[in-house]
Scaffold this active site. Structure first.
Site, PDB file in Angstrom:
ATOM      1  N   ARG A   1      35.492  47.589  50.018  1.00  0.00           N
ATOM      2  CA  ARG A   1      35.819  47.485  48.594  1.00  0.00           C
ATOM      3  C   ARG A   1      36.816  46.353  48.347  1.00  0.00           C
ATOM      4  O   ARG A   1      36.732  45.648  47.335  1.00  0.00           O
ATOM      5  CB  ARG A   1      36.366  48.807  48.066  1.00  0.00           C
ATOM      6  CG  ARG A   1      36.638  48.757  46.557  1.00  0.00           C
ATOM      7  CD  ARG A   1      36.993  50.111  45.991  1.00  0.00           C
ATOM      8  NE  ARG A   1      38.226  50.639  46.577  1.00  0.00           N
ATOM      9  CZ  ARG A   1      38.709  51.855  46.302  1.00  0.00           C
ATOM     10  NH1 ARG A   1      38.067  52.659  45.471  1.00  0.00           N
ATOM     11  NH2 ARG A   1      39.831  52.277  46.864  1.00  0.00           N
TER      12      ARG A   1
ATOM     13  N   ARG B   1      54.403  28.181  37.859  1.00  0.00           N
ATOM     14  CA  ARG B   1      53.567  29.059  37.045  1.00  0.00           C
ATOM     15  C   ARG B   1      52.513  28.248  36.319  1.00  0.00           C
ATOM     16  O   ARG B   1      52.824  27.250  35.666  1.00  0.00           O
ATOM     17  CB  ARG B   1      54.433  29.811  36.031  1.00  0.00           C
ATOM     18  CG  ARG B   1      53.673  30.809  35.159  1.00  0.00           C
ATOM     19  CD  ARG B   1      54.638  31.558  34.241  1.00  0.00           C
ATOM     20  NE  ARG B   1      53.940  32.545  33.423  1.00  0.00           N
ATOM     21  CZ  ARG B   1      53.368  32.291  32.246  1.00  0.00           C
ATOM     22  NH1 ARG B   1      53.425  31.050  31.742  1.00  0.00           N
ATOM     23  NH2 ARG B   1      52.760  33.252  31.558  1.00  0.00           N
TER      24      ARG B   1
ATOM     25  N   LYS C   1      39.564  46.565  41.929  1.00  0.00           N
ATOM     26  CA  LYS C   1      40.820  47.289  42.166  1.00  0.00           C
ATOM     27  C   LYS C   1      41.994  46.306  42.149  1.00  0.00           C
ATOM     28  O   LYS C   1      42.513  45.904  43.193  1.00  0.00           O
ATOM     29  CB  LYS C   1      40.757  48.060  43.484  1.00  0.00           C
ATOM     30  CG  LYS C   1      41.834  49.138  43.618  1.00  0.00           C
ATOM     31  CD  LYS C   1      41.563  50.007  44.829  1.00  0.00           C
ATOM     32  CE  LYS C   1      42.655  51.049  45.033  1.00  0.00           C
ATOM     33  NZ  LYS C   1      42.628  52.111  44.012  1.00  0.00           N
TER      34      LYS C   1
END
Length: 292
Positions: free
Chosen positions: A56, A105, A155
């Site tokens: 997964r 960033r 996930k």
């Protein structure tokens, strides 16, 4: 097992005491929640269903165009080393992989040839994980609107709303919450897959982008079918759940957990039912047998 004075964690190739573990403030997992994770249970010092979690993890990364900085074999070795170093008999291993630290960033993904992903793992000791008092009494849940993003099958570490759901449940004096869509259709729990038992049949929502493809879910449904239990994979509503004979949830850390109340309404007898109880027994027995 003997536990060290300080928990040992894994950060990008190094095993270090937890108070020495560091990740850059520019890591995209920290700034963008640009990361995936898995949690693998440990029983008797061995890993439960590691291949399923590894598969997964690979799928989640592929869906996000994220390259893995470690192989499955390396991850298995790290898991085992952390379990040994921290003396974990019953507990959890948490794994997180981010897109890494590009040095500043930026919304755009960094070049994977230049920026390697970050890998962090740590253990959590949970004595009595398999013999949970909650499994004997059952848990209580409430229904809340599902306002998460549309790719719940990946996930990721984007867990703010599930965390808010846990807090809504706590404020209501119960244990957890089930997410619901229009018409009261249940998607899943805040950190688990949801089920009911009606007319003797186990009912749970079918796999799609709407729910997490639970590793424990897959194992429990396989064991249920092997035990000649009837399984229906379809949507069900909160009202249907309240009228059901039983309800329960599954997850890597809760295994099979009976639900005895939804929105104040007792489910069945208001006690853990025979289906959930038997499935928990089968799951623990079979998982211990196959543990790594």
């Amino acid at each position: 097992m003997n536990r060290p004075a300080s928990r040992i964690v894994y950060v990008n190739g190094d095993y270090v005491p937890e108070d020495e573990a560091k990740v850059s403030v520019f890591d995209r997992g920290f700034l963008m929640a640009d990361a995936v994770y898995e949690v693998t249970s440990v029983l008797d010092g061995r890993l439960i269903d590691f291949p399923g979690h590894a598969a997964r993890l690979a799928r989640s990364m592929a869906e996000l165009d994220m390259e893995s900085p470690v192989t499955e074999a390396e991850l298995l070795a790290i898991h085992r080393e952390l379990v040994a170093r921290n003396g974990i008999d019953e507990g959890l291993v948490y794994l997180q992989i981010t897109r890494g630290n590009p040095g500043d960033r930026d919304f755009a993904f960094p070049d994977p040839a230049r920026v390697k992903g970050s890998v962090v793992l740590f253990t959590q000791s949970k004595p009595g994980l398999a013999d949970s008092p909650a499994a004997k009494a059952g848990i209580k849940v409430i229904g809340i609107p599902d306002i998460r993003w549309g790719r719940r099958d990946i996930k990721t570490v984007q867990l703010l709303y599930p965390s808010m759901g846990k807090m809504m449940a706590k404020k209501a004096g119960v244990d957890d919450a089930w997410f619901t869509e229009e018409g009261g259709v249940v998607t899943e729990g805040t950190s688990n897959n949801a089920y009911i038992v009606t007319d003797g049949r186990i009912v749970t929502r079918q796999l799609s982008a709407d729910i997490l493809h639970g590793i424990t879910r897959a194992a429990v449904l396989r064991f249920a079918r092997e035990a000649q239990m009837v399984v229906e994979e379809r949507p069900f509503t909160l009202d249907e759940a309240k009228a059901a004979e039983e309800a329960f949830v599954t997850s890597a850390s809760a295994f099979v957990m009976p639900v005895v109340e939804i929105d104040g309404a007792a489910i069945g007898t208001g006690r853990p039912g025979p289906v959930a109880t038997r499935l928990r027994e089968i799951y623990l027995e079979e998982s211990r047998r196959a543990a790594m």
